[in-house]
Design a protein around this motif. Structure first.
Motif, short mmCIF file in Angstrom:
data_model
loop_
_atom_site.label_atom_id
_atom_site.label_comp_id
_atom_site.label_asym_id
_atom_site.label_seq_id
_atom_site.Cartn_x
_atom_site.Cartn_y
_atom_site.Cartn_z
N ASP A 88 0.83 -1.21 0.00
CA ASP A 88 0.00 0.00 0.00
C ASP A 88 0.86 1.26 0.00
OD1 ASP A 88 -2.23 -1.62 0.04
OD2 ASP A 88 -2.49 -1.48 2.20
N THR A 89 1.91 1.27 -0.78
CA THR A 89 2.87 2.38 -0.96
C THR A 89 3.68 2.68 0.29
OG1 THR A 89 1.41 4.25 -0.41
CG2 THR A 89 1.36 3.45 -2.70
N PHE A 90 3.57 1.88 1.33
CA PHE A 90 4.31 2.11 2.57
C PHE A 90 5.44 1.11 2.67
CE2 PHE A 90 4.72 1.57 7.25
CZ PHE A 90 5.12 2.85 7.55
N LYS A 91 6.68 1.60 2.73
CA LYS A 91 7.85 0.72 2.82
C LYS A 91 8.06 0.28 4.25
CE LYS A 91 10.48 2.42 -1.12
NZ LYS A 91 9.89 1.51 -2.00
N LEU A 92 8.39 -0.99 4.41
CA LEU A 92 8.64 -1.53 5.75
C LEU A 92 10.01 -2.16 5.80
CD1 LEU A 92 7.57 -2.27 8.58
CD2 LEU A 92 6.83 -4.43 7.60
N GLU A 93 10.84 -1.62 6.66
CA GLU A 93 12.13 -2.23 6.97
C GLU A 93 12.23 -2.18 8.48
OE1 GLU A 93 15.50 -0.33 5.12
OE2 GLU A 93 14.18 0.95 4.02
N HIS A 94 12.16 -3.32 9.10
CA HIS A 94 12.32 -3.33 10.55
C HIS A 94 13.75 -3.02 10.90
CE1 HIS A 94 8.52 -4.36 12.04
NE2 HIS A 94 8.53 -5.64 11.79
N ASP A 95 13.92 -2.25 11.93
CA ASP A 95 15.25 -2.03 12.48
C ASP A 95 15.36 -2.86 13.75
OD1 ASP A 95 16.20 -0.26 10.59
OD2 ASP A 95 15.40 1.48 11.62
N ILE A 96 16.35 -3.70 13.81
CA ILE A 96 16.60 -4.53 14.98
C ILE A 96 17.99 -4.15 15.47
CG2 ILE A 96 16.84 -6.88 15.85
CD1 ILE A 96 15.00 -7.72 13.50
N ALA A 97 18.07 -3.62 16.69
CA ALA A 97 19.34 -3.16 17.26
C ALA A 97 20.04 -2.19 16.32
CB ALA A 97 20.23 -4.35 17.60
N GLY A 98 19.27 -1.30 15.68
CA GLY A 98 19.85 -0.29 14.80
C GLY A 98 20.21 -0.79 13.42
N ARG A 99 19.92 -2.06 13.12
CA ARG A 99 20.24 -2.61 11.80
C ARG A 99 18.95 -3.00 11.09
NH1 ARG A 99 25.82 -4.86 11.79
NH2 ARG A 99 26.67 -4.21 13.77
N ARG A 100 19.01 -3.01 9.76
CA ARG A 100 17.84 -3.39 8.99
C ARG A 100 17.55 -4.89 9.12
NH1 ARG A 100 19.12 0.19 3.71
NH2 ARG A 100 18.51 2.15 4.62
N PHE A 101 16.32 -5.28 8.79
CA PHE A 101 15.91 -6.67 8.85
C PHE A 101 16.89 -7.51 8.04
CE2 PHE A 101 13.48 -10.37 7.53
CZ PHE A 101 12.88 -10.74 8.71
N MET A 102 17.59 -8.40 8.69
CA MET A 102 18.65 -9.17 8.05
C MET A 102 18.53 -10.64 8.43
SD MET A 102 22.76 -8.98 8.64
CE MET A 102 22.77 -10.08 10.03
N PHE A 103 18.91 -11.50 7.51
CA PHE A 103 19.03 -12.92 7.81
C PHE A 103 20.22 -13.47 7.04
CE2 PHE A 103 16.27 -12.75 4.12
CZ PHE A 103 16.75 -13.76 3.32
N VAL A 104 20.72 -14.61 7.48
CA VAL A 104 21.87 -15.24 6.84
C VAL A 104 21.45 -16.63 6.40
CG1 VAL A 104 24.24 -16.02 7.15
CG2 VAL A 104 23.46 -13.97 8.31
N THR A 105 21.72 -16.96 5.13
CA THR A 105 21.40 -18.29 4.63
C THR A 105 22.33 -19.32 5.23
OG1 THR A 105 22.75 -17.79 2.70
CG2 THR A 105 20.39 -17.54 2.43
N ALA A 106 21.91 -20.59 5.20
CA ALA A 106 22.71 -21.66 5.78
C ALA A 106 23.97 -21.90 4.97
CB ALA A 106 21.88 -22.95 5.82
N PRO A 107 25.04 -22.35 5.62
CA PRO A 107 26.30 -22.59 4.89
C PRO A 107 26.20 -23.80 3.97
CG PRO A 107 26.53 -23.13 7.21
CD PRO A 107 25.16 -22.59 7.02
#
Length: 117
Positions: free
Chosen positions: A98-117
């Motif tokens: 709905d034209t609203f951007k969502l980026e959660h900030d967690i501990a001052g950082r953007r929503f991030m995840f790391v893929t498995a090795p």
């Protein structure tokens, strides 16, 4: 100065009248990364389609990685990337609903995840 007035208005809609404001529940709920993909669980402010941006650069979504599929059950949904991510890599996510951007900030950082090795 510096405030995003559109975001403030969007988030406070209904505050005076007491009307329900679905924007307050607009959230990235969780992520399940795999070796070459991921699923992001979210709640949107409406049942309208959302667009996704996924990037390895926390400051730029200039060349976002396309979402493979998106399933919805009303406002709740799952955005899925299948086989198009690199293993052991950090990714940053942003949704536009709905034209609203969502980026959660967690501990001052953007929503991030790391893929498995």
């Amino acid at each position: 100065p510096g405030a995003n007035i559109d975001r403030v208005n969007y988030a406070t809609a209904g505050a005076v009248s007491g009307a329900y404001n679905a924007a307050l529940e607009y959230k990235l709920r969780g992520v399940m990364p795999t070796r070459t993909g991921a699923k992001i669980y979210f709640t949107a402010p409406s049942g309208n389609a959302c667009t996704w941006e996924l990037s390895t650069n926390p400051d730029s979504f200039a060349s976002p990685i396309a979402v493979s599929s998106q399933t919805r059950n009303g406002r709740d949904g799952i955005a899925t990337w299948t086989g198009n991510l690199s293993a052991a890599t950090a990714y940053f996510a942003r949704a536009t609903c709905d034209t609203f951007k969502l980026e959660h900030d967690i501990a001052g950082r953007r929503f991030m995840f790391v893929t498995a090795p």
